[in-house]
Design a protein around this motif. Structure first.
Motif, short mmCIF file in Angstrom:
data_model
loop_
_atom_site.label_atom_id
_atom_site.label_comp_id
_atom_site.label_asym_id
_atom_site.label_seq_id
_atom_site.Cartn_x
_atom_site.Cartn_y
_atom_site.Cartn_z
N GLY A 76 0.90 -1.51 0.05
CA GLY A 76 0.24 -0.06 -0.25
C GLY A 76 0.95 1.13 0.42
N TYR A 77 1.91 0.89 0.99
CA TYR A 77 2.52 2.46 0.95
C TYR A 77 3.70 2.70 -0.72
N ARG A 78 4.23 1.29 -1.60
CA ARG A 78 4.80 1.58 -2.90
C ARG A 78 3.51 1.93 -4.18
N ILE A 79 2.36 1.92 -3.38
CA ILE A 79 1.71 2.62 -4.34
C ILE A 79 1.14 3.74 -4.03
N SER A 80 1.18 4.31 -3.02
CA SER A 80 0.52 5.73 -2.49
C SER A 80 1.82 6.70 -2.59
N GLU A 81 3.34 5.73 -2.64
CA GLU A 81 4.64 6.28 -3.72
C GLU A 81 4.95 6.92 -4.59
N ARG A 82 3.81 6.26 -5.46
CA ARG A 82 4.30 6.16 -6.67
C ARG A 82 3.18 6.84 -6.95
N LEU A 83 1.98 7.02 -6.62
CA LEU A 83 0.73 8.21 -7.50
C LEU A 83 1.29 9.27 -6.71
N LYS A 84 2.82 9.66 -5.45
CA LYS A 84 2.40 11.02 -5.65
C LYS A 84 3.59 11.53 -6.51
N ASN A 85 4.82 10.35 -6.84
CA ASN A 85 5.55 10.63 -7.28
C ASN A 85 5.27 10.50 -8.81
N GLU A 86 4.09 9.93 -9.91
CA GLU A 86 4.00 9.49 -10.81
C GLU A 86 3.20 10.46 -11.37
N ILE A 87 1.71 11.10 -11.27
CA ILE A 87 0.26 11.34 -11.14
C ILE A 87 0.66 12.91 -10.79
N THR A 88 0.91 13.33 -11.83
CA THR A 88 0.37 15.26 -11.94
C THR A 88 -0.62 15.44 -11.10
N GLY A 89 -1.01 16.67 -10.56
CA GLY A 89 -1.95 17.28 -10.21
C GLY A 89 -2.45 16.46 -8.57
N VAL A 90 -1.71 15.66 -7.62
CA VAL A 90 -2.24 15.18 -6.64
C VAL A 90 -2.11 15.65 -6.02
N ILE A 91 -2.99 16.06 -4.85
CA ILE A 91 -3.23 17.36 -3.51
C ILE A 91 -3.21 16.37 -2.41
N LYS A 92 -4.03 15.30 -2.58
CA LYS A 92 -4.33 14.11 -1.44
C LYS A 92 -4.25 12.78 -1.97
N SER A 93 -3.77 11.81 -1.23
CA SER A 93 -4.37 10.07 -1.78
C SER A 93 -4.71 9.27 -0.84
N ARG A 94 -5.89 8.35 -0.94
CA ARG A 94 -6.14 7.36 0.31
C ARG A 94 -6.29 5.98 -1.13
N VAL A 95 -4.91 5.53 -0.28
CA VAL A 95 -4.56 3.77 -1.00
C VAL A 95 -5.41 2.91 0.60
N LYS A 96 -6.60 2.18 -0.34
CA LYS A 96 -7.03 1.21 0.50
C LYS A 96 -7.19 -0.32 0.15
N VAL A 97 -6.09 -1.35 1.00
CA VAL A 97 -5.62 -2.83 0.25
C VAL A 97 -6.25 -3.94 0.95
N ILE A 98 -7.71 -4.75 0.76
CA ILE A 98 -8.12 -5.40 1.18
C ILE A 98 -7.85 -6.89 0.92
N LYS A 99 -6.60 -7.61 1.77
CA LYS A 99 -7.28 -8.97 2.02
C LYS A 99 -8.10 -9.71 2.11
N HIS A 100 -8.64 -10.65 1.15
CA HIS A 100 -10.02 -11.29 1.75
C HIS A 100 -9.46 -12.41 1.42
N CYS A 101 -10.24 -13.24 2.93
CA CYS A 101 -9.93 -14.55 3.32
C CYS A 101 -8.35 -14.66 4.13
N PRO A 102 -8.07 -13.92 4.19
CA PRO A 102 -7.10 -13.78 5.51
C PRO A 102 -6.34 -15.05 6.67
N PRO A 103 -5.52 -15.38 6.68
CA PRO A 103 -5.25 -16.91 7.04
C PRO A 103 -4.86 -16.52 8.57
N ILE A 104 -5.65 -16.48 8.99
CA ILE A 104 -5.43 -16.01 11.06
C ILE A 104 -6.39 -16.53 11.45
#
Length: 118
Positions: A76-104
């Protein structure tokens, strides 16, 4: 002016997790992205070059999710870094990563992390 673009429900099969089995068999994930930007220029021009390209957002998510991480926090952090660094015009970003059926060791639909940044 601040406006919002959402790309929700990006469905992927990926191999994240601390267990060796997760790296071998993988699992289902969903990623939601929210970008705060300014639509003023695109209101006037009606040109893609004056806004955030949804295709680029999807591409960034797919590329980063394809790189194995032990933690969804890390991917999720890597995604947010690339959005910040590669997409012009981003003021804020929110990244949500959902893992389905986690082995917990319980009956859990999913776990999720959210990273918000300005």
């Amino acid at each position: 002016m601040q406006n919002i673009i959402e790309v929700n429900g990006i469905k992927l099969y990926a191999f994240h997790g601390c267990l060796d089995e997760e790296g071998k068999i993988g699992g289902n994930y969903t990623v939601d992205i929210t970008i705060t930007t300014d639509f003023s220029a695109s209101f006037e021009s009606d040109e893609l070059s004056d806004t955030v390209d949804y295709v680029k957002i999807n591409q960034v998510v797919r590329e980063e999710m394809a790189i194995r991480s032990k933690l969804i926090e890390h991917v999720g952090y890597r995604i947010s870094e690339r959005l910040k660094n590669e997409i012009t015009g981003v003021i804020k970003s929110r990244v949500k990563v959902i893992k389905h059926c986690p082995p917990i060791g319980g009956d859990v639909d999913d776990v999720a992390i959210i990273i918000e940044r300005e």
